[in-house]
Design a protein around this motif. Structure first.
Motif, PDB file in Angstrom:
ATOM      1  N   GLY A   1      11.858  26.099 -23.080  1.00 53.52           N
ATOM      2  CA  GLY A   1      12.246  25.102 -24.062  1.00 53.52           C
ATOM      3  C   GLY A   1      11.064  24.675 -24.904  1.00 53.52           C
ATOM      4  N   GLU A   2      11.380  24.003 -25.993  1.00 50.55           N
ATOM      5  CA  GLU A   2      10.348  23.554 -26.922  1.00 50.55           C
ATOM      6  C   GLU A   2       9.690  22.256 -26.463  1.00 50.55           C
ATOM      7  N   LEU A   3      10.510  21.248 -26.106  1.00 47.43           N
ATOM      8  CA  LEU A   3       9.953  19.949 -25.748  1.00 47.43           C
ATOM      9  C   LEU A   3      10.838  19.282 -24.709  1.00 47.43           C
ATOM     10  N   ALA A   4      10.218  18.717 -23.687  1.00 52.09           N
ATOM     11  CA  ALA A   4      10.931  17.990 -22.640  1.00 52.09           C
ATOM     12  C   ALA A   4      10.176  16.704 -22.331  1.00 52.09           C
ATOM     13  N   THR A   5      10.905  15.660 -21.992  1.00 52.02           N
ATOM     14  CA  THR A   5      10.290  14.413 -21.538  1.00 52.02           C
ATOM     15  C   THR A   5      10.834  14.098 -20.149  1.00 52.02           C
ATOM     16  N   PHE A   6      10.003  13.482 -19.333  1.00 50.09           N
ATOM     17  CA  PHE A   6      10.426  13.132 -17.982  1.00 50.09           C
ATOM     18  C   PHE A   6       9.436  12.148 -17.371  1.00 50.09           C
ATOM     19  N   THR A   7       9.834  11.592 -16.253  1.00 47.43           N
ATOM     20  CA  THR A   7       8.973  10.725 -15.463  1.00 47.43           C
ATOM     21  C   THR A   7       8.464  11.559 -14.304  1.00 47.43           C
ATOM     22  N   TYR A   8       7.160  11.492 -14.055  1.00 40.58           N
ATOM     23  CA  TYR A   8       6.557  12.320 -13.024  1.00 40.58           C
ATOM     24  C   TYR A   8       5.754  11.461 -12.052  1.00 40.58           C
ATOM     25  N   ALA A   9       5.962  11.688 -10.757  1.00 42.42           N
ATOM     26  CA  ALA A   9       5.188  11.015  -9.710  1.00 42.42           C
ATOM     27  C   ALA A   9       4.256  12.046  -9.086  1.00 42.42           C
ATOM     28  N   ASP A  10       2.956  11.824  -9.211  1.00 40.06           N
ATOM     29  CA  ASP A  10       2.013  12.794  -8.637  1.00 40.06           C
ATOM     30  C   ASP A  10       1.929  12.631  -7.120  1.00 40.06           C
ATOM     31  N   ARG A  11       1.082  13.417  -6.481  1.00 40.29           N
ATOM     32  CA  ARG A  11       1.024  13.421  -5.013  1.00 40.29           C
ATOM     33  C   ARG A  11       0.572  12.090  -4.435  1.00 40.29           C
ATOM     34  N   ASP A  12      -0.108  11.267  -5.236  1.00 39.50           N
ATOM     35  CA  ASP A  12      -0.528   9.951  -4.771  1.00 39.50           C
ATOM     36  C   ASP A  12       0.488   8.870  -5.090  1.00 39.50           C
ATOM     37  N   GLY A  13       1.603   9.260  -5.721  1.00 41.33           N
ATOM     38  CA  GLY A  13       2.645   8.308  -6.048  1.00 41.33           C
ATOM     39  C   GLY A  13       2.453   7.620  -7.386  1.00 41.33           C
ATOM     40  N   VAL A  14       1.465   8.044  -8.165  1.00 39.91           N
ATOM     41  CA  VAL A  14       1.232   7.459  -9.485  1.00 39.91           C
ATOM     42  C   VAL A  14       2.298   8.011 -10.434  1.00 39.91           C
ATOM     43  N   VAL A  15       3.038   7.110 -11.056  1.00 41.83           N
ATOM     44  CA  VAL A  15       4.166   7.496 -11.914  1.00 41.83           C
ATOM     45  C   VAL A  15       3.750   7.400 -13.378  1.00 41.83           C
TER      46      VAL A  15
ATOM     47  N   GLU B   1       0.839  -1.201   0.000  1.00 48.83           N
ATOM     48  CA  GLU B   1       0.000   0.000   0.000  1.00 48.83           C
ATOM     49  C   GLU B   1       0.872   1.248   0.000  1.00 48.83           C
ATOM     50  N   ALA B   2       1.974   1.226   0.729  1.00 46.21           N
ATOM     51  CA  ALA B   2       2.869   2.382   0.784  1.00 46.21           C
ATOM     52  C   ALA B   2       3.464   2.669  -0.596  1.00 46.21           C
ATOM     53  N   LEU B   3       3.708   1.639  -1.392  1.00 42.30           N
ATOM     54  CA  LEU B   3       4.224   1.856  -2.747  1.00 42.30           C
ATOM     55  C   LEU B   3       3.146   2.450  -3.647  1.00 42.30           C
ATOM     56  N   ARG B   4       1.902   2.028  -3.458  1.00 37.33           N
ATOM     57  CA  ARG B   4       0.813   2.558  -4.280  1.00 37.33           C
ATOM     58  C   ARG B   4       0.412   3.957  -3.858  1.00 37.33           C
ATOM     59  N   ASN B   5       0.536   4.261  -2.572  1.00 42.02           N
ATOM     60  CA  ASN B   5       0.074   5.550  -2.063  1.00 42.02           C
ATOM     61  C   ASN B   5       1.065   6.078  -1.026  1.00 42.02           C
ATOM     62  N   PRO B   6       2.258   6.492  -1.451  1.00 42.03           N
ATOM     63  CA  PRO B   6       3.285   6.881  -0.489  1.00 42.03           C
ATOM     64  C   PRO B   6       2.934   8.106   0.338  1.00 42.03           C
ATOM     65  N   SER B   7       2.113   9.012  -0.199  1.00 41.68           N
ATOM     66  CA  SER B   7       1.786  10.206   0.567  1.00 41.68           C
ATOM     67  C   SER B   7       1.011   9.857   1.838  1.00 41.68           C
ATOM     68  N   LYS B   8       0.278   8.763   1.813  1.00 43.69           N
ATOM     69  CA  LYS B   8      -0.476   8.329   2.988  1.00 43.69           C
ATOM     70  C   LYS B   8       0.465   7.904   4.109  1.00 43.69           C
ATOM     71  N   TYR B   9       1.637   7.389   3.755  1.00 41.37           N
ATOM     72  CA  TYR B   9       2.572   6.879   4.735  1.00 41.37           C
ATOM     73  C   TYR B   9       3.752   7.816   4.969  1.00 41.37           C
ATOM     74  N   LYS B  10       3.825   8.893   4.199  1.00 39.79           N
ATOM     75  CA  LYS B  10       5.008   9.743   4.224  1.00 39.79           C
ATOM     76  C   LYS B  10       5.197  10.444   5.563  1.00 39.79           C
ATOM     77  N   ARG B  11       4.198  11.186   6.019  1.00 33.84           N
ATOM     78  CA  ARG B  11       4.320  11.967   7.249  1.00 33.84           C
ATOM     79  C   ARG B  11       2.964  12.038   7.932  1.00 33.84           C
ATOM     80  N   ALA B  12       2.950  11.946   9.239  1.00 29.96           N
ATOM     81  CA  ALA B  12       1.683  11.950   9.959  1.00 29.96           C
ATOM     82  C   ALA B  12       1.192  13.359  10.267  1.00 29.96           C
ATOM     83  N   ASP B  13       2.083  14.241  10.667  1.00 29.00           N
ATOM     84  CA  ASP B  13       1.698  15.575  11.103  1.00 29.00           C
ATOM     85  C   ASP B  13       1.562  16.496   9.891  1.00 29.00           C
TER      86      ASP B  13
END
Length: 126
Positions: free
Chosen positions: A72-86, A33-45
């Motif tokens: 720039g004209e064009l860039a490619t990258f890998t992005y992880a959103d706040r829910d950890g979806v890459v 679950e932490a891999l699927r949704n790291p923000s849930k496990y990241k910090r409590a406070d």
């Protein structure tokens, strides 16, 4: 031992065994679950999370991959959103603004803003 004491003992024993099993199951499932949704496990406070997120963005703003105001004209990258979806992203007509990259996401066909501290594999095409 009386019959009532014996029944209470057995009920406690069964309840303890069930609780131990449930804790074990939850603990086993937590890493996945932490891999699927790291923000849930990241910090409590929430206040600590907000402060650390601001710190992450401040560091991202000074990342040597981007210069403030760079475009720039064009860039490619890998992005992880706040829910950890890459996802793999392609952004055209991008610009660097503080801790963010803004541009037109080719995948979504609309203007998007990406946090630099969530970007990996940054590559700029000529």
């Amino acid at each position: 031992m009386t019959e009532t004491t014996l029944l209470a003992f057995l009920a406690g024993l069964i309840a303890g065994a069930v609780l131990t099993y449930l804790i074990g199951v939850k603990r086993r499932d937590a890493p996945a679950e932490a891999l699927r949704n790291p923000s849930k496990y990241k910090r409590a406070d929430p206040e600590v999370a907000r402060t650390l997120d601001e710190h992450d963005r401040d560091l991202a703003a000074t990342d040597p991959r981007w210069v403030e105001g760079e475009v720039g004209e064009l860039a490619t990258f890998t992005y992880a959103d706040r829910d950890g979806v890459v996802t793999e992203r392609r952004v055209s007509n991008w610009r660097s603004l503080g801790a963010y990259i803004e541009g037109v996401c080719v995948n979504r066909q609309e203007e998007r803003t990406f946090r630099k501290d969530r970007i990996t594999g940054w590559s700029v095409q000529p």
